[in-house]
Design an enzyme around this catalytic site. Structure first.
Site, short mmCIF file in Angstrom:
data_model
loop_
_atom_site.label_atom_id
_atom_site.label_comp_id
_atom_site.label_asym_id
_atom_site.label_seq_id
_atom_site.Cartn_x
_atom_site.Cartn_y
_atom_site.Cartn_z
N ASP A 26 -2.24 0.95 7.53
CA ASP A 26 -1.55 0.69 6.07
C ASP A 26 -0.86 -0.68 5.82
O ASP A 26 -0.97 -1.10 4.75
CB ASP A 26 -0.50 1.79 5.93
N GLU A 50 -1.38 -1.55 -4.65
CA GLU A 50 -2.41 -0.56 -4.85
C GLU A 50 -2.01 0.46 -5.71
O GLU A 50 -1.13 1.04 -5.68
CB GLU A 50 -2.83 -0.13 -3.47
N ASP A 67 0.73 -1.10 0.04
CA ASP A 67 0.02 -0.23 0.13
C ASP A 67 0.88 1.22 -0.11
O ASP A 67 1.45 1.55 0.99
CB ASP A 67 -1.06 0.02 1.27
#
Length: 191
Positions: free
Chosen positions: A145, A70, A10
């Site tokens: 996260d 992501e 992420d």
């Protein structure tokens, strides 16, 4: 029974989340979960350097076969988007230097794969990841996260391991794929 290690990221410029899973057949187990904290570096370029070094360190330690990351989403702050894109690019470059294939997933697709709801909250994603991988509560990170990075890896596992699902469903390999999958999010662009 096939074995592979999937690293999920992420991206972030202050906190970058990551998770690694080992997949044997259809079963996945947690290898590592955490964040790369970058707040102590005031210089953006030092942050990028640190991202590159830490991602390469994780790759050298765990030897992932694939990276799921992501994709940046469109926000109103262009400067923040540019910084986020740089962080993502540096993480991808670290994987590319080790010849690791990369697949990008839009945030909505990751949430959909993990929770069944593309608009799920970070807390809902963390809860589903925890249940699926049977992570004890005392081992759950405070930073969401980290679980978002782990969710990217799990999403990739779900979308590429099942013979009933297409490996490309929801994945974006390039900008053209993203545009095709998100026509409503691309306003004012002409082909």
């Amino acid at each position: 029974m096939s074995e592979r290690i999937i690293m999920g990221i992420d991206p972030g410029t202050i906190v970058m989340g990551y998770g690694l899973i080992e997949v044997r057949g259809q079963e996945a187990r947690l290898l590592a979960l955490g964040v790369i904290s970058l707040s102590k570096y005031e210089d953006h370029y030092l942050r990028l350097k640190r991202i590159f070094e830490r991602v390469q360190g994780l790759i050298d330690e765990f030897h992932p076969d694939e990276l799921a990351i992501e994709a940046p989403f469109f926000g109103k702050n262009v400067q923040s988007m540019l910084k986020l894109g740089r962080a993502q690019g540096v993480a991808m470059a670290a994987a590319l230097t080790r010849d690791i294939p990369i697949t990008e997933y839009v945030p909505m697709r990751i949430k959909q794969a993990i929770t069944g709801n593309g608009a799920a909250s970070k807390e809902q994603v963390a809860g589903m990841v925890q249940r699926y991988l049977k992570i004890p509560q005392d081992q759950m990170p405070r930073e969401l996260d980290a679980t978002d990075g782990l969710a990217a890896a799990l999403c990739h596992h779900f979308l590429t391991s099942s013979p009933l699902r297409s490996a490309s469903a929801g994945a974006t390999k390039n900008w053209a794929d993203f545009v095709k999958q998100n026509p409503s999010r691309i306003k004012g662009l002409k082909k």
